[in-house]
Structures are given as C-alpha cells and as structure tokens.
Enzyme design. Sequence first.
Site, PDB file in Angstrom:
ATOM      1  CB  SER A  86      -0.938   0.004   1.211  1.00 15.38           C
ATOM      2  OG  SER A  86      -0.199  -0.099   2.417  1.00 15.38           O
ATOM      3  CG  ASP A 248      -5.611   4.803   7.160  1.00 17.26           C
ATOM      4  OD1 ASP A 248      -4.753   5.646   7.487  1.00 17.26           O
ATOM      5  OD2 ASP A 248      -5.406   3.899   6.334  1.00 17.26           O
ATOM      6  CG  HIS A 251      -2.172   3.478   4.685  1.00 19.84           C
ATOM      7  ND1 HIS A 251      -3.245   2.826   5.249  1.00 19.84           N
ATOM      8  CD2 HIS A 251      -1.420   2.518   4.090  1.00 19.84           C
ATOM      9  CE1 HIS A 251      -3.156   1.525   4.994  1.00 19.84           C
ATOM     10  NE2 HIS A 251      -2.054   1.316   4.293  1.00 19.84           N
TER      11      HIS A 251
END
Length: 367
Positions: A86, A248, A251
Amino acid sequence: MASGHGGALGLTHDDWRRLRMAGRVAGAVTGTAAGVGGLSVALLMRQAADARRIIPMAEAPPPRGDGVYGAKFGGKPLSMVILGDSSAAGYGVHRPRETPGALLATGVSRRLRRPVRLHRLAVVGSMSSGLPYQVDAALEYAPDVAVILVGANDVTHVSARAAAVRHLGDAVRSLRAAGCTVVVGTCPDIGAIKPIKPPLRWLARSWSRQLAAAQTVAVIEAGGRTVSIGNLLGPLFEADPVRMFSSDRFHPSAEGYARAAAVMMPTLMAALGTDERAPAPGPEGLRSLPRAAHEAVRTAGTEVTGAKVGGRDRGPGGRWARLRRHPWFGEQRFGFGHRPAAPDSPRRAVPTGRSAASAVGWTPEDH
C-alpha cells in the site's frame, strides 16, 4: 518457556528483556504472577487483534496515476514501474498526482528532461510473497527502472523473514536480468504507527529493523540499490498527525508520501546516472555489506549500493558496499536539484512541518 517462544517469534535478548519488564509491570498492577511466556503471547495476540481492528481495511483501491509524465519534453518515454504494498500504491490519498509513483515519475522527468511512462503494479495489502506476480506483470512493460516498497505487511503478519527476503531478492534479480534498474525502499519502522502499543510496538520496531537489514543485503547481492525508510516520518507524524496521516491514521497523507518520495529521489537519480552527493564518513563510505546494512537501518534516508575495492566486489567481510546519506527535512539540501549555498550566504531554515522545495511535486504540465 521464554526460549521456546523466542525461537517461534524471532525475539532477541532485548525483546525478551522488554517483555519481562512489561510482565513485571502487569503483575504489579493486577496482583497476578503470570508467567512471562503466557503473558507475552496472550498480550501480543490481543494487541495484534486490537491493531487490526483499529486499522481499517482498504475500502477502495488507491488512484493509479498511470500514464506519461513530462510529455512536453518529447522523445521516447522512460518506462517506470512501481511494485510493492500500500505504501507503493499510495493508499490514503485521493488524487493520482499524490501517489508515490506519480511523485517519483514527475521528479525523474524534470531532472532528466524526458518523458516517463508510469505503471503502478503495487497491491494494497501485499506481502513480499506477492512480488513474483507483480514482477511478471511488470516485465510485460519492458521497464527501464523499478521502484519497490515492501515489508510492512510482512512485519504485521509476522511472516517468515527468510522467505520474505528471498522473494524480494528474486524479484530484484529477475528485473535486473531484464536490464531494469532497481531501487528498493526497505521496510519502514512499524513501531512508529500509533495503533500499535507497547510491548507489541517494541517488537514491531525490532522486527522492522531486522527485516530492513536483511532486505538490504539481499537487494545488493541481487544487483539493486536500497534506501532506508526506517522511522523517516515517525517524528513528523507524532508532531503533526492530522497533517501527516491520512484519515485512517495508519497510512501517510499526501504530504507524508511527498516527504518519503523526496528522500528516495536522490537514490533513484543516482541509479539513473545522476549523483551529486558526497559519500558517508569513512574511507569513501565503504563498508562490508552486513555492516552497511545495519548502519543504514539506524539512519533513515541512507542509500546502500554495491562497490568494488581493488577491482574486487568482495573482501574479508564479504561483499563491499558504499553508504551515502542525504540530508533530510530541516537540514541544508544538496542532492536533487539543490547545491550548497556560498559560505557567506544565509541559510534558510525549513519551517517545522513543511518540506523544502524539491524536484518532487506535480503541476498540470507534468501529465
């Protein structure tokens, strides 16, 4: 009991010292005398479950950012692929231009004054075991340069480190065999993530560093270059979490990705033949590869490349490697578009929470 669990979990002496301390604290608070092994395993399992619950799953794939950057320069585009997890995909941002791939493609295009065609193959949630599939897809684009960011999920899932490192080394080797230049950002410090609490945080930090050092050795042996990510964003994230984290709180935000991309740019440009930096302290920055790997882990933004001494790439301590360090945020910059100021010129400090001007950053003309 401790040694048995240590073998299963890969704990070091310091890891167990911290766990014993945590056990003594827990015993003092609860009045229980739980064994270190039972307490530590139960506590780590509960904390891991809590972290997974707090850290949300991806609701939608991140923007791809694929395309040609710097088309205004004309000529044949340089083919760039982005592989990994990610952090490579850019999960947490909403505009293609904010993804790491777009930031790096923009920087390379501006510096080389040629177009860059970007293909993002990174997958949110991927571990190193997913790299073979990404490499197979990447090779279809005949890449000139590949950037790999991977390792965080191997730590959070406590996957076998040896297997993870082997997958990464094989990926670099396959890309190099196809004539592709490879730059790897090694495993970041997962212990810097807020949802992970002590003692799991201590272990995550230890595992992150161990994996990053092993990744460095494997990548150099396979013919690539590495740049350490480490706790690069940790202090900044802690000082300004609203700005540096995405929604979130796990990240990076667009600003966080921009800072990480800026630190990777010097190594990427060096791999492409442009390098203005001085080597690290020591005889030309030369070290044995194992020593270089462990030094790089301790200092974020450190590049490790293979080297030769007297025409040989190996010495008494194994393969030779060269360390190069790039000044990062708040320090005087020279390495990707900036040269040192004259001795009598005043130094301009970089305000806290803001990055200095750099070759990284998108404008409508870039795409």
